[in-house]
Design a protein around this motif. Structure first.
Motif, PDB file in Angstrom:
ATOM      1  N   SER A  73       3.256  -1.077   2.031  1.00 50.83           N
ATOM      2  CA  SER A  73       2.623   0.188   2.529  1.00 50.83           C
ATOM      3  C   SER A  73       1.051   0.173   2.141  1.00 50.83           C
ATOM      4  O   SER A  73       0.530   0.409   3.058  1.00 50.83           O
ATOM      5  CB  SER A  73       3.386   1.396   2.121  1.00 50.83           C
ATOM      6  N   SER A  77      -2.052  -0.386   5.145  1.00 53.68           N
ATOM      7  CA  SER A  77      -2.823   0.646   5.367  1.00 53.68           C
ATOM      8  C   SER A  77      -4.288   0.129   5.016  1.00 53.68           C
ATOM      9  O   SER A  77      -5.044   0.415   6.159  1.00 53.68           O
ATOM     10  CB  SER A  77      -2.584   2.021   4.261  1.00 53.68           C
ATOM     11  N   GLN A 105       8.769   8.925   0.381  1.00 53.47           N
ATOM     12  CA  GLN A 105       7.446   8.282   0.065  1.00 53.47           C
ATOM     13  C   GLN A 105       7.346   7.193   1.304  1.00 53.47           C
ATOM     14  O   GLN A 105       6.007   7.229   1.981  1.00 53.47           O
ATOM     15  CB  GLN A 105       7.484   7.729  -1.292  1.00 53.47           C
ATOM     16  N   ASP A 108       6.533   9.300   4.386  1.00 54.76           N
ATOM     17  CA  ASP A 108       5.194   9.821   4.646  1.00 54.76           C
ATOM     18  C   ASP A 108       4.197   8.932   4.541  1.00 54.76           C
ATOM     19  O   ASP A 108       3.169   8.988   5.284  1.00 54.76           O
ATOM     20  CB  ASP A 108       4.947  10.724   3.241  1.00 54.76           C
ATOM     21  N   GLN A 109       4.265   7.602   4.029  1.00 53.48           N
ATOM     22  CA  GLN A 109       3.195   6.564   4.252  1.00 53.48           C
ATOM     23  C   GLN A 109       3.235   5.984   5.649  1.00 53.48           C
ATOM     24  O   GLN A 109       2.094   5.785   6.186  1.00 53.48           O
ATOM     25  CB  GLN A 109       3.637   5.315   3.306  1.00 53.48           C
ATOM     26  N   TYR A 111       4.140   7.574   8.348  1.00 51.11           N
ATOM     27  CA  TYR A 111       3.789   8.516   9.291  1.00 51.11           C
ATOM     28  C   TYR A 111       2.310   8.672   9.153  1.00 51.11           C
ATOM     29  O   TYR A 111       1.501   8.777  10.159  1.00 51.11           O
ATOM     30  CB  TYR A 111       4.360   9.858   8.707  1.00 51.11           C
ATOM     31  N   ASN A 112       1.798   8.463   7.998  1.00 51.14           N
ATOM     32  CA  ASN A 112       0.215   8.776   7.579  1.00 51.14           C
ATOM     33  C   ASN A 112      -0.496   7.442   8.334  1.00 51.14           C
ATOM     34  O   ASN A 112      -1.632   7.556   9.115  1.00 51.14           O
ATOM     35  CB  ASN A 112      -0.299   8.751   6.145  1.00 51.14           C
ATOM     36  N   ILE A 115      -0.613   8.166  12.149  1.00 58.72           N
ATOM     37  CA  ILE A 115      -1.544   9.195  12.496  1.00 58.72           C
ATOM     38  C   ILE A 115      -2.880   8.392  12.386  1.00 58.72           C
ATOM     39  O   ILE A 115      -3.683   8.379  13.410  1.00 58.72           O
ATOM     40  CB  ILE A 115      -1.571  10.244  11.676  1.00 58.72           C
ATOM     41  N   THR A 116      -3.030   7.669  11.416  1.00 60.49           N
ATOM     42  CA  THR A 116      -4.516   7.038  11.223  1.00 60.49           C
ATOM     43  C   THR A 116      -4.632   6.123  12.294  1.00 60.49           C
ATOM     44  O   THR A 116      -5.628   5.957  12.772  1.00 60.49           O
ATOM     45  CB  THR A 116      -4.589   6.348   9.912  1.00 60.49           C
ATOM     46  N   LYS A 119      -6.051   7.269  15.567  1.00 58.65           N
ATOM     47  CA  LYS A 119      -7.265   7.973  15.839  1.00 58.65           C
ATOM     48  C   LYS A 119      -8.363   7.190  16.272  1.00 58.65           C
ATOM     49  O   LYS A 119      -8.320   5.998  15.722  1.00 58.65           O
ATOM     50  CB  LYS A 119      -7.782   8.688  14.164  1.00 58.65           C
TER      51      LYS A 119
END
Length: 127
Positions: A73, A77, A105, A108-109, A111-112, A115-116, A119
């Motif tokens: 993760s 990222s 966790q 959440d990672q 999903y983030n 989203i990132t 963008k």
């Protein structure tokens, strides 16, 4: 780094405990590029495993499942690499019972990351 770079370009790498352990040992290397290519190589191996090889991998690496997920993760990222996030589904299939505690966790990672990655350069969500 060169060995991981070369291996990361290979597909259909047969299950080899030594290669996986070598990749695992470099998932958190001080030199981030080594961590990245070790992760890509690890992902290439696990994405094409037979069920028998998955069972063997589970036996060998299940004690490290949480660490593997965290490093994957983090590296995905940092390098914004969706291939590594896609590999999390293969890892989840292999380590089913070993990752129950960290499932929130992981969600959440992921999903983030999603989203990132959606963008644009101004920080606005793409349509």
């Amino acid at each position: 780094c060169a060995a991981f770079l070369l291996l990361s370009q290979c597909n259909n790498i047969p299950f080899n405990e030594q290669i996986l352990m070598h990749c695992f040992n470099h998932l958190n290397d001080n030199f981030k590029l080594i961590s990245y290519y070790a992760s890509v190589t690890f992902a290439n191996v696990i994405n094409d495993l037979s069920q028998e090889s998955q069972k063997q991998m589970n036996i060998v690496l299940s004690p490290y499942a949480e660490t593997i997920f965290k490093h994957f993760s983090s590296i995905a990222s940092e390098f914004r690499d969706p291939q590594l996030y896609e590999s999390l589904s293969s890892l989840a299939s292999i380590f089913q019972d070993s990752i129950i505690q960290i499932a929130p966790q992981i969600f959440d990672q992921t999903y983030n990351f999603f989203i990132t990655s959606c963008k644009d350069e101004n920080g606005d969500l793409n349509n």
